[in-house]
Design a protein around this motif. Structure first.
Motif, PDB file in Angstrom:
ATOM      1  N   PHE A 129      -3.579 -12.489  -1.929  1.00 39.43           N
ATOM      2  CA  PHE A 129      -3.821 -11.866  -3.461  1.00 39.43           C
ATOM      3  C   PHE A 129      -3.674 -10.202  -3.096  1.00 39.43           C
ATOM      4  O   PHE A 129      -4.450  -9.815  -2.475  1.00 39.43           O
ATOM      5  CB  PHE A 129      -4.857 -12.065  -3.878  1.00 39.43           C
ATOM      6  CG  PHE A 129      -4.929 -13.710  -4.175  1.00 39.43           C
ATOM      7  CD1 PHE A 129      -4.482 -14.208  -5.281  1.00 39.43           C
ATOM      8  CD2 PHE A 129      -5.679 -14.449  -3.258  1.00 39.43           C
ATOM      9  CE1 PHE A 129      -4.493 -15.583  -5.572  1.00 39.43           C
ATOM     10  CE2 PHE A 129      -5.542 -15.829  -3.550  1.00 39.43           C
ATOM     11  CZ  PHE A 129      -5.091 -16.447  -4.694  1.00 39.43           C
ATOM     12  N   GLN A 130      -2.815  -9.678  -3.664  1.00 36.50           N
ATOM     13  CA  GLN A 130      -2.640  -8.343  -3.539  1.00 36.50           C
ATOM     14  C   GLN A 130      -2.384  -7.563  -4.904  1.00 36.50           C
ATOM     15  O   GLN A 130      -1.705  -8.058  -5.906  1.00 36.50           O
ATOM     16  CB  GLN A 130      -1.423  -7.944  -2.741  1.00 36.50           C
ATOM     17  CG  GLN A 130      -1.225  -6.428  -2.328  1.00 36.50           C
ATOM     18  CD  GLN A 130      -2.156  -5.917  -1.472  1.00 36.50           C
ATOM     19  OE1 GLN A 130      -2.892  -6.614  -0.647  1.00 36.50           O
ATOM     20  NE2 GLN A 130      -2.802  -4.664  -1.656  1.00 36.50           N
ATOM     21  N   VAL A 131      -2.777  -6.210  -5.081  1.00 38.10           N
ATOM     22  CA  VAL A 131      -2.599  -5.556  -6.458  1.00 38.10           C
ATOM     23  C   VAL A 131      -1.618  -4.486  -5.823  1.00 38.10           C
ATOM     24  O   VAL A 131      -2.018  -3.635  -4.913  1.00 38.10           O
ATOM     25  CB  VAL A 131      -3.805  -5.025  -7.031  1.00 38.10           C
ATOM     26  CG1 VAL A 131      -3.730  -4.262  -8.269  1.00 38.10           C
ATOM     27  CG2 VAL A 131      -4.854  -6.012  -7.193  1.00 38.10           C
ATOM     28  N   TRP A 132      -0.731  -4.099  -6.701  1.00 38.76           N
ATOM     29  CA  TRP A 132       0.104  -2.985  -6.492  1.00 38.76           C
ATOM     30  C   TRP A 132       0.561  -2.100  -7.802  1.00 38.76           C
ATOM     31  O   TRP A 132       0.261  -2.719  -8.930  1.00 38.76           O
ATOM     32  CB  TRP A 132       1.796  -3.632  -6.121  1.00 38.76           C
ATOM     33  CG  TRP A 132       1.892  -4.301  -4.789  1.00 38.76           C
ATOM     34  CD1 TRP A 132       1.451  -5.680  -4.890  1.00 38.76           C
ATOM     35  CD2 TRP A 132       2.083  -3.939  -3.538  1.00 38.76           C
ATOM     36  NE1 TRP A 132       1.608  -6.041  -3.657  1.00 38.76           N
ATOM     37  CE2 TRP A 132       2.089  -5.179  -2.747  1.00 38.76           C
ATOM     38  CE3 TRP A 132       2.594  -2.711  -3.133  1.00 38.76           C
ATOM     39  CZ2 TRP A 132       2.294  -4.895  -1.420  1.00 38.76           C
ATOM     40  CZ3 TRP A 132       2.660  -2.600  -1.738  1.00 38.76           C
ATOM     41  CH2 TRP A 132       2.803  -3.617  -0.830  1.00 38.76           C
ATOM     42  N   ALA A 133       0.775  -0.989  -7.513  1.00 40.37           N
ATOM     43  CA  ALA A 133       0.676   0.033  -8.719  1.00 40.37           C
ATOM     44  C   ALA A 133       2.179   0.607  -8.566  1.00 40.37           C
ATOM     45  O   ALA A 133       2.728   1.046  -7.600  1.00 40.37           O
ATOM     46  CB  ALA A 133      -0.110   1.240  -8.694  1.00 40.37           C
ATOM     47  N   TYR A 134       2.724   0.456  -9.899  1.00 41.90           N
ATOM     48  CA  TYR A 134       4.232   1.118  -9.928  1.00 41.90           C
ATOM     49  C   TYR A 134       4.115   2.291 -10.881  1.00 41.90           C
ATOM     50  O   TYR A 134       3.646   2.160 -12.003  1.00 41.90           O
ATOM     51  CB  TYR A 134       5.100  -0.090 -10.631  1.00 41.90           C
ATOM     52  CG  TYR A 134       5.506  -1.397  -9.619  1.00 41.90           C
ATOM     53  CD1 TYR A 134       6.669  -1.335  -9.109  1.00 41.90           C
ATOM     54  CD2 TYR A 134       4.714  -2.238  -9.430  1.00 41.90           C
ATOM     55  CE1 TYR A 134       7.050  -2.186  -8.260  1.00 41.90           C
ATOM     56  CE2 TYR A 134       4.853  -3.266  -8.603  1.00 41.90           C
ATOM     57  CZ  TYR A 134       5.969  -3.387  -8.123  1.00 41.90           C
ATOM     58  OH  TYR A 134       6.496  -4.560  -7.157  1.00 41.90           O
ATOM     59  N   SER A 135       4.575   3.369 -10.568  1.00 38.24           N
ATOM     60  CA  SER A 135       4.626   4.511 -11.011  1.00 38.24           C
ATOM     61  C   SER A 135       6.029   5.284 -11.118  1.00 38.24           C
ATOM     62  O   SER A 135       6.691   5.153 -10.235  1.00 38.24           O
ATOM     63  CB  SER A 135       3.446   5.486 -10.646  1.00 38.24           C
ATOM     64  OG  SER A 135       3.582   6.765 -11.056  1.00 38.24           O
TER      65      SER A 135
END
Length: 219
Positions: A187-193
């Protein structure tokens, strides 16, 4: 200003200086624990004008060994060895003396990668799970981009088991959150900017055996 430490014995007696050694701790040093077991801790000492080092310390305050690595995270294996992430290096160190069992440069996993951020999984068992945000520049005049990858390694020899890229498009991809594991899932959280104020957060689950994407939730 200096640093000191306090430890209470089981009977409640105060013991000073349990984790202080004048040989490596100075007023300019910044110590923090980056891994621990029931009877040992791995301490990182970051000095302003000298090389950072790691120190394996038992619960009596005795330094078992020291090595010069600027580590950001580490995990103990069941046999007492350590998996260490030090800048772009992923290493396995012997628990007995801190010697290197194997080492690999994580930037070598992608062509044209020149820097990156890496996050170890919250546990290491039969697999090392690493989330990576790699900064890639294909030519000297090209704009760099941040690309996300999930990697899995064999703890025995450091060999890459699988690699899975994150959805890229035209956006920068970053991962600054820990990777949480179950027996068969990552389980991983990614940020797209896009480089502005707006950021999309993506929570995803992958199968640990091969990195297959199971589901994605976007904020």
């Amino acid at each position: 200003a200096g640093y000191s430490s306090l430890r209470l014995s089981e009977g409640g007696a105060l013991q000073r200086g349990q984790f202080v050694d004048d040989q490596f701790l100075t007023p300019e040093a910044f110590p923090k624990i980056i891994a621990r077991t029931d009877n040992r801790v791995l301490v990182l000492i970051e000095a302003q004008l000298s090389t950072a080092g790691i120190y394996l310390v038992d619960l009596s305050g005795r330094v078992l060994w020291a090595q010069q690595w600027n580590a950001s995270s580490a995990r103990f294996l069941a046999n007492g060895d350590l998996i260490l992430q030090a800048e772009q290096q992923l290493l396995r160190l012997r628990g007995a003396d801190g010697g290197v069992v194997w080492s690999r440069n994580l930037l070598d996993l992608q062509p044209f990668a020149f820097n990156g951020g890496f996050t170890l999984g919250d546990d290491v068992d039969t697999q090392i799970d690493v989330a990576a945000s790699l900064f890639i520049q294909e030519t000297p005049v090209a704009l760099w981009r941040a690309a996300g990858f999930q990697f899995a390694f064999d703890p025995a020899n450091g060999n890459l088991r699988w690699s899975q890229p994150q959805e890229q498009g035209s956006r920068f991809v970053f991962s600054g959150c820990p990777t949480y594991l179950t027996a068969d899932s990552i389980f991983q959280v990614w940020a797209y900017s896009t480089g502005g104020a707006a950021t999309d957060w993506v929570i995803q689950s992958r199968r640990r055996s091969d990195g297959l994407l199971r589901w994605t939730v976007r904020r």
